[in-house]
Design a protein around this motif. Structure first.
Motif, PDB file in Angstrom:
ATOM      1  N   LYS A  25      58.004-141.569  51.347  1.00  0.00           N
ATOM      2  CA  LYS A  25      57.210-140.751  51.023  1.00  0.00           C
ATOM      3  C   LYS A  25      57.874-139.288  50.720  1.00  0.00           C
ATOM      4  O   LYS A  25      58.982-139.010  51.629  1.00  0.00           O
ATOM      5  CB  LYS A  25      55.871-140.443  51.835  1.00  0.00           C
ATOM      6  N   GLU A  26      57.371-138.316  49.719  1.00  0.00           N
ATOM      7  CA  GLU A  26      58.131-136.970  49.741  1.00  0.00           C
ATOM      8  C   GLU A  26      57.619-136.269  50.879  1.00  0.00           C
ATOM      9  O   GLU A  26      56.344-136.502  51.256  1.00  0.00           O
ATOM     10  CB  GLU A  26      57.928-136.727  48.230  1.00  0.00           C
ATOM     11  N   ARG A  27      58.261-135.282  50.973  1.00  0.00           N
ATOM     12  CA  ARG A  27      57.911-134.217  52.092  1.00  0.00           C
ATOM     13  C   ARG A  27      56.484-133.544  51.457  1.00  0.00           C
ATOM     14  O   ARG A  27      56.636-132.650  50.383  1.00  0.00           O
ATOM     15  CB  ARG A  27      58.905-133.246  52.551  1.00  0.00           C
ATOM     16  N   GLU A  28      55.459-133.506  52.395  1.00  0.00           N
ATOM     17  CA  GLU A  28      54.291-132.819  51.894  1.00  0.00           C
ATOM     18  C   GLU A  28      54.042-131.818  52.831  1.00  0.00           C
ATOM     19  O   GLU A  28      54.155-131.804  53.835  1.00  0.00           O
ATOM     20  CB  GLU A  28      53.202-133.938  51.760  1.00  0.00           C
ATOM     21  N   PHE A  29      53.324-130.936  52.111  1.00  0.00           N
ATOM     22  CA  PHE A  29      52.864-129.540  52.766  1.00  0.00           C
ATOM     23  C   PHE A  29      51.523-129.943  53.653  1.00  0.00           C
ATOM     24  O   PHE A  29      50.740-130.932  53.389  1.00  0.00           O
ATOM     25  CB  PHE A  29      52.215-128.512  51.795  1.00  0.00           C
ATOM     26  N   VAL A  30      51.431-129.302  54.979  1.00  0.00           N
ATOM     27  CA  VAL A  30      50.319-129.306  55.852  1.00  0.00           C
ATOM     28  C   VAL A  30      49.713-128.297  56.044  1.00  0.00           C
ATOM     29  O   VAL A  30      48.398-128.250  55.857  1.00  0.00           O
ATOM     30  CB  VAL A  30      51.176-129.977  57.273  1.00  0.00           C
ATOM     31  N   ALA A  31      50.239-127.138  56.443  1.00  0.00           N
ATOM     32  CA  ALA A  31      49.670-125.887  56.843  1.00  0.00           C
ATOM     33  C   ALA A  31      50.495-124.614  56.839  1.00  0.00           C
ATOM     34  O   ALA A  31      51.703-124.966  56.988  1.00  0.00           O
ATOM     35  CB  ALA A  31      49.115-125.873  58.214  1.00  0.00           C
ATOM     36  N   VAL A  32      50.127-123.392  56.411  1.00  0.00           N
ATOM     37  CA  VAL A  32      50.887-122.214  56.354  1.00  0.00           C
ATOM     38  C   VAL A  32      50.077-121.100  57.102  1.00  0.00           C
ATOM     39  O   VAL A  32      48.678-121.405  56.985  1.00  0.00           O
ATOM     40  CB  VAL A  32      51.274-122.167  54.858  1.00  0.00           C
ATOM     41  N   ILE A  33      50.565-120.238  57.453  1.00  0.00           N
ATOM     42  CA  ILE A  33      49.970-119.074  58.100  1.00  0.00           C
ATOM     43  C   ILE A  33      51.029-117.890  57.659  1.00  0.00           C
ATOM     44  O   ILE A  33      52.307-117.710  57.605  1.00  0.00           O
ATOM     45  CB  ILE A  33      49.922-119.212  59.699  1.00  0.00           C
ATOM     46  N   SER A  34      50.251-116.753  57.336  1.00  0.00           N
ATOM     47  CA  SER A  34      50.767-115.374  57.159  1.00  0.00           C
ATOM     48  C   SER A  34      51.794-114.922  58.416  1.00  0.00           C
ATOM     49  O   SER A  34      51.442-115.216  59.495  1.00  0.00           O
ATOM     50  CB  SER A  34      49.892-114.429  56.480  1.00  0.00           C
ATOM     51  N   TRP A  35      52.444-113.817  57.779  1.00  0.00           N
ATOM     52  CA  TRP A  35      53.246-113.253  59.039  1.00  0.00           C
ATOM     53  C   TRP A  35      52.371-112.642  60.217  1.00  0.00           C
ATOM     54  O   TRP A  35      52.809-112.770  61.253  1.00  0.00           O
ATOM     55  CB  TRP A  35      54.232-112.308  58.580  1.00  0.00           C
ATOM     56  N   SER A  36      51.299-112.060  59.732  1.00  0.00           N
ATOM     57  CA  SER A  36      50.520-111.521  60.801  1.00  0.00           C
ATOM     58  C   SER A  36      49.453-112.465  61.515  1.00  0.00           C
ATOM     59  O   SER A  36      48.972-112.302  62.434  1.00  0.00           O
ATOM     60  CB  SER A  36      49.620-110.499  59.777  1.00  0.00           C
ATOM     61  N   GLY A  37      49.381-113.563  60.872  1.00  0.00           N
ATOM     62  CA  GLY A  37      48.671-114.714  61.407  1.00  0.00           C
ATOM     63  C   GLY A  37      46.913-114.670  61.110  1.00  0.00           C
ATOM     64  O   GLY A  37      46.361-115.408  61.453  1.00  0.00           O
ATOM     65  N   GLY A  38      47.019-113.567  60.124  1.00  0.00           N
ATOM     66  CA  GLY A  38      45.590-113.449  59.788  1.00  0.00           C
ATOM     67  C   GLY A  38      45.144-114.219  58.637  1.00  0.00           C
ATOM     68  O   GLY A  38      43.905-114.230  58.369  1.00  0.00           O
ATOM     69  N   SER A  39      45.855-114.891  57.820  1.00  0.00           N
ATOM     70  CA  SER A  39      45.615-115.998  56.956  1.00  0.00           C
ATOM     71  C   SER A  39      46.117-117.205  57.049  1.00  0.00           C
ATOM     72  O   SER A  39      47.443-117.360  57.464  1.00  0.00           O
ATOM     73  CB  SER A  39      45.924-115.473  55.522  1.00  0.00           C
ATOM     74  N   THR A  40      45.334-118.465  56.753  1.00  0.00           N
ATOM     75  CA  THR A  40      45.600-119.606  56.840  1.00  0.00           C
ATOM     76  C   THR A  40      45.437-120.615  55.680  1.00  0.00           C
ATOM     77  O   THR A  40      44.375-120.346  55.030  1.00  0.00           O
ATOM     78  CB  THR A  40      45.506-120.365  58.151  1.00  0.00           C
TER      79      THR A  40
END
Length: 124
Positions: free
Chosen positions: A43-58
């Motif tokens: 399988k190709e590498r897939e995105f799971v989750a991301v978080i902003s530098w401040s932690g305020g947005s996901t």
């Protein structure tokens, strides 16, 4: 230059939980967007989750929404992925990644720094 080291992977039964950790170090780490990706054989590498530098947005991929939680501890330079209600299809090598982008992104091309990966195996 950013160094990333993942830990916390292992074997768990379907419906169980794991918490992955990523220890980060390097210049301007606190301003980096951080994310988790995963890759299974064939399988190709897939995105799971991301978080902003401040932690305020996901943001999460639909398949893990309401089951996984990404978080960070800026003071400790740590990134986490709490995985609950795990399913066999979650089995993969999970990678921690960092991006200098100032906006949330799910595109792996935007992430220039990667950890070595940690194996997560979910049995049925």
């Amino acid at each position: 230059q950013v160094s990333l080291v993942e830990s916390g992977g292992g074997l768990v039964q379907a419906g169980g939980s794991l918490r992955l950790s990523c220890a980060a170090s390097g210049r301007t780490y606190s301003r980096y967007t951080m994310g988790w990706f995963r890759q299974a054989p064939g399988k190709e590498r897939e995105f799971v989750a991301v978080i902003s530098w401040s932690g305020g947005s996901t943001h999460y991929t639909d398949s893990v929404k309401d089951r996984f939680t990404i978080s960070k501890d800026g003071a400790k330079n740590m990134l986490y992925l709490q995985m609950d209600n795990l399913k066999p299809e979650d089995t993969a090598v999970y990678y921690c990644a960092a991006s200098i982008s100032g906006v949330l992104t799910s595109h792996r091309e935007r992430f220039g720094y990667w950890g070595q990966g940690t194996q997560v195996t979910v049995s049925s």
